[in-house]
Design a protein around this motif. Structure first.
Motif: not given
Ligand code: GDP
Ligand code: MG
Ligand code: ZN
Length: 355
Positions: A23-25, A29-30, A72-78
């Motif tokens: 959930l934190e991910d 991030g996205q 697929w990567v998780l990118v920082d939201a900000d």
């Protein structure tokens, strides 16, 4: 460059990937898909559109190959930064030149590998077997694509030769310059699917990619290197959207494709050799001058192509060499770990004695 924002579904997301995200991910991030790899970082597509992101060095330090096209990567939201690499459902990789058996990622999360060759002197059965073993080993469906069918008097003979290289494989002959002909690849180009083209230089990979994306040029996403004629050329790897909703990855021509420990892939490609091997007198038969060898008897009888057996031997040796190197590396790492633990224990003992 397209400014379209893509949904996860359009980008080829699979529900199973969500298992790897907390959930934190999702809050911090996205998920984004890598469509280009540059020295400075990655080009990714996500719901925010096309982004240029950096990759923390720690992410490339492990034994896992660094992020590649299709990942697929998780990118920082900000921030324009990759947080982590998501597990791959498939990875096409080769062994880099040199002796270190370093794995070089070619493309990730592929559904299909289009193994491209031409209906001419480029056609090389042993090289195709190499690509097929690699694809099967990675759990990627290979399709042999025979280009330049329009320039060939007898494409049928090539189709037949290619179909005999592995049980049940799909083989398609096309004129890569004609959309109507390239449409024969439709079964592998459905919405959300990812395919890569691989093969020697000059066989028509970029031509085919262009033909497949041409109808919807404006909708084409990804990093495209344009040459003087404004056509796509393969100077860097990139992933492009097709009008069908599929994604296509063009790879630069590989002069040498060294395979790693692709034993499972070899079993699939050389199925009939493995069956014959089960009939050899000795279980550890090397099929090279051993008495009672059923494989060599089949070659003598004309039931098995001598070329095919030679190709099998060559790839077996390569795969065995790769396995050996990997084992040695793991053993070294294990010994190093044991040494470290020993040193830590000794330190603790010393401290105890001090007290
Ligand atoms: N007539 C014809 N020419 C082709 C076909 N496929 C490729 N070519 C030509 O072959 C040359 C090399 O193609 P290219 O796409 O650059 O090969 P790549 O190195 O695999 O990307 C180009 O001049 C193409 O126009 C085909 O199916 N038919
Ligand atoms: Mg090319
Ligand atoms: Zn044998």
């Amino acid at each position: 460059m397209s400014t379209t924002n893509f949904t996860l579904d359009q980008l080829g997301w699979r529900p199973a990937y969500a298992q790897h995200l907390t959930l934190e991910d999702f809050e911090t991030g996205q998920p984004a898909r890598v469509v280009g790899v540059q020295r400075s970082g990655l080009s990714v597509l996500c719901s925010r559109g096309l982004l240029a992101v950096t990759v923390p060095p720690a992410l490339c330090a492990g034994s896992e190959p660094a992020p590649t096209v299709g990942d697929w990567v998780l990118v920082d939201a900000d921030a324009a930064r990759v947080r982590r690499l998501l597990p791959r459902h498939s990875l096409l990789a080769r062994v880099a030149a040199g002796t270190a058996q370093r794995t070089q990622a070619i493309a990730a999360n592929l559904d299909t590998l289009l193994v491209v060759t031409s209906c001419n002197a480029d056609f090389n059965a042993s090289r195709l077997e190499r690509y097929l073993a690699l694809a099967f080993d990675a759990g990627i469906t290979p399709v042999v694509v025979l280009t330049k069918a329009d320039l060939c008097a007898d494409p049928e003979s090539y189709l037949e030769a290619a179909a005999s290289l592995a049980p049940g494989i799909a083989v398609v002959a096309v004129d890569a310059t004609a959309a109507a002909s390239a449409a024969r690849l439709a079964p592998w180009l459905a919405h959300g699917r990812t395919v890569a083209l691989a093969g020697s230089s000059g066989v028509g990979k970029s031509t085919l990619t262009n033909t497949l994306i041409d109808d919807a040029r404006q909708d084409t996403a990804g990093i495209r290197e344009d040459d003087a004629r404004g056509r796509h050329t393969t100077t860097s790897r990139g992933m492009f959207a097709l009008p069908t909703g599929a994604w296509v990855i063009d790879t630069p021509g590989m002069r040498e494709l060294r395979v790693g420990a692709v034993d499972a892939g070899l079993d699939t490609v050389f199925d009939e050799v493995e069956r014959l091997a089960a009939l050899c007198r000795f279980r550890d038969c090397s099929h090279a001058g051993d008495t009672g060898c059923a494989v060599e008897r089949a070659v003598a009888d004309g039931r098995l192509d001598a070329r095919r057996l030679a190709s099998y031997h060559k790839l077996q040796r390569e795969a065995a060499g790769a396995s050996r190197t990997l084992r040695e590396r793991h053993e070294k790492e294990r010994q190093f770990g044991a040494l470290q633990r020993q040193a830590q224990r000794a330190k603790r003992e010393m401290r105890k004695q001090d007290r």
